[in-house]
Design a protein around this motif. Structure first.
Motif, PDB file in Angstrom:
ATOM      1  N   GLN A 285       0.442   9.262   5.742  1.00 48.57           N
ATOM      2  CA  GLN A 285       0.463  10.524   4.997  1.00 48.57           C
ATOM      3  C   GLN A 285       1.310  11.574   5.716  1.00 48.57           C
ATOM      4  OE1 GLN A 285      -3.861  10.862   4.244  1.00 48.57           O
ATOM      5  NE2 GLN A 285      -3.283  10.932   2.089  1.00 48.57           N
TER       6      GLN A 285
ATOM      7  N   GLN B  40       2.853   2.944   2.997  1.00 49.14           N
ATOM      8  CA  GLN B  40       2.056   2.879   4.216  1.00 49.14           C
ATOM      9  C   GLN B  40       2.895   2.383   5.383  1.00 49.14           C
ATOM     10  OE1 GLN B  40      -1.350   0.059   4.448  1.00 49.14           O
ATOM     11  NE2 GLN B  40      -2.542   1.946   4.537  1.00 49.14           N
TER      12      GLN B  40
ATOM     13  N   LYS C 202       0.845  -1.200   0.000  1.00 53.45           N
ATOM     14  CA  LYS C 202       0.000   0.000   0.000  1.00 53.45           C
ATOM     15  C   LYS C 202       0.878   1.247   0.000  1.00 53.45           C
ATOM     16  CE  LYS C 202      -3.983  -2.181   0.819  1.00 53.45           C
ATOM     17  NZ  LYS C 202      -5.056  -2.202  -0.134  1.00 53.45           N
ATOM     18  N   ASP C 203       0.476   2.242  -0.772  1.00 51.77           N
ATOM     19  CA  ASP C 203       1.171   3.519  -0.713  1.00 51.77           C
ATOM     20  C   ASP C 203       0.671   4.289   0.514  1.00 51.77           C
ATOM     21  OD1 ASP C 203      -1.253   4.796  -1.404  1.00 51.77           O
ATOM     22  OD2 ASP C 203      -0.618   5.225  -3.456  1.00 51.77           O
ATOM     23  N   CYS C 204       1.168   5.493   0.720  1.00 54.62           N
ATOM     24  CA  CYS C 204       0.811   6.248   1.926  1.00 54.62           C
ATOM     25  C   CYS C 204      -0.662   6.638   1.972  1.00 54.62           C
ATOM     26  CB  CYS C 204       1.707   7.470   2.074  1.00 54.62           C
ATOM     27  SG  CYS C 204       1.456   8.728   0.815  1.00 54.62           S
ATOM     28  N   ARG C 205      -1.366   6.530   0.865  1.00 50.14           N
ATOM     29  CA  ARG C 205      -2.800   6.844   0.823  1.00 50.14           C
ATOM     30  C   ARG C 205      -3.672   5.588   0.833  1.00 50.14           C
ATOM     31  NH1 ARG C 205      -0.069  10.784  -1.613  1.00 50.14           N
ATOM     32  NH2 ARG C 205      -0.684  12.935  -1.277  1.00 50.14           N
ATOM     33  N   GLY C 206      -3.015   4.421   0.974  1.00 58.12           N
ATOM     34  CA  GLY C 206      -3.752   3.166   1.062  1.00 58.12           C
ATOM     35  C   GLY C 206      -4.042   2.504  -0.275  1.00 58.12           C
ATOM     36  N   GLN C 207      -3.481   3.021  -1.367  1.00 56.76           N
ATOM     37  CA  GLN C 207      -3.695   2.447  -2.694  1.00 56.76           C
ATOM     38  C   GLN C 207      -2.683   1.327  -2.953  1.00 56.76           C
ATOM     39  OE1 GLN C 207      -6.332   3.535  -4.654  1.00 56.76           O
ATOM     40  NE2 GLN C 207      -6.772   4.654  -2.776  1.00 56.76           N
ATOM     41  N   ASP C 208      -3.111   0.287  -3.643  1.00 62.72           N
ATOM     42  CA  ASP C 208      -2.230  -0.828  -3.971  1.00 62.72           C
ATOM     43  C   ASP C 208      -1.135  -0.403  -4.939  1.00 62.72           C
ATOM     44  OD1 ASP C 208      -3.653  -2.602  -2.411  1.00 62.72           O
ATOM     45  OD2 ASP C 208      -4.741  -3.510  -4.078  1.00 62.72           O
ATOM     46  N   VAL C 209       0.074  -0.916  -4.665  1.00 62.15           N
ATOM     47  CA  VAL C 209       1.214  -0.715  -5.560  1.00 62.15           C
ATOM     48  C   VAL C 209       1.811  -2.092  -5.827  1.00 62.15           C
ATOM     49  CG1 VAL C 209       3.492   0.327  -5.870  1.00 62.15           C
ATOM     50  CG2 VAL C 209       1.712   1.568  -4.615  1.00 62.15           C
ATOM     51  N   ASP C 210       1.811  -2.496  -7.069  1.00 62.82           N
ATOM     52  CA  ASP C 210       2.398  -3.767  -7.487  1.00 62.82           C
ATOM     53  C   ASP C 210       3.892  -3.538  -7.684  1.00 62.82           C
ATOM     54  OD1 ASP C 210       3.244  -6.069  -8.816  1.00 62.82           O
ATOM     55  OD2 ASP C 210       1.414  -6.204 -10.015  1.00 62.82           O
TER      56      ASP C 210
END
Length: 106
Positions: free
Chosen positions: A85, A103, A18-26
């Motif tokens: 964040q 995250q 997860k990135d710092c905004r909670g979005q998935d990063v492959d």
């Protein structure tokens, strides 16, 4: 002696984080890059030195394929008390970090 359970080997490129905004990063997007995976904390005694050196290192080698993947961590003496964040804003504002801040891991 008991038999130990085998753990299948897995490449870092097979993980989704997860990135710092909670979005998935492959992490497969980083195939072919040199990766430096670090945990960071904004309240650590080494914060200033670590972030300064990470930023310098990234600036020097990003065009040669270096990617720094920073994971804020509150696990060690609660030295990253804010949100993911908050950690990203701290690194980017104070230390001009251009590499991704993910995250918090704890």
């Amino acid at each position: 002696m008991g038999a130990s359970e085998s753990v299948p080997e897995k490449s870092i490129h097979e993980f989704i984080v997860k990135d710092c905004r909670g979005q998935d990063v492959d992490l497969s997007i980083y195939k072919g890059k040199v990766l430096l995976v670090v945990n960071v904390a904004s309240k650590c005694g080494f914060t200033d030195v670590n972030y300064t050196q990470l930023t310098d290192l990234y600036q020097k080698y990003k065009d040669k394929g270096l990617e720094i993947l920073a994971f804020p961590c509150n696990q060690f003496l609660y030295q990253e008390p804010g949100s993911s964040q908050d950690a990203q804003e701290f690194a980017c504002t104070r230390y001009k970090a251009e590499y991704p801040i993910f995250q918090k891991v704890r």
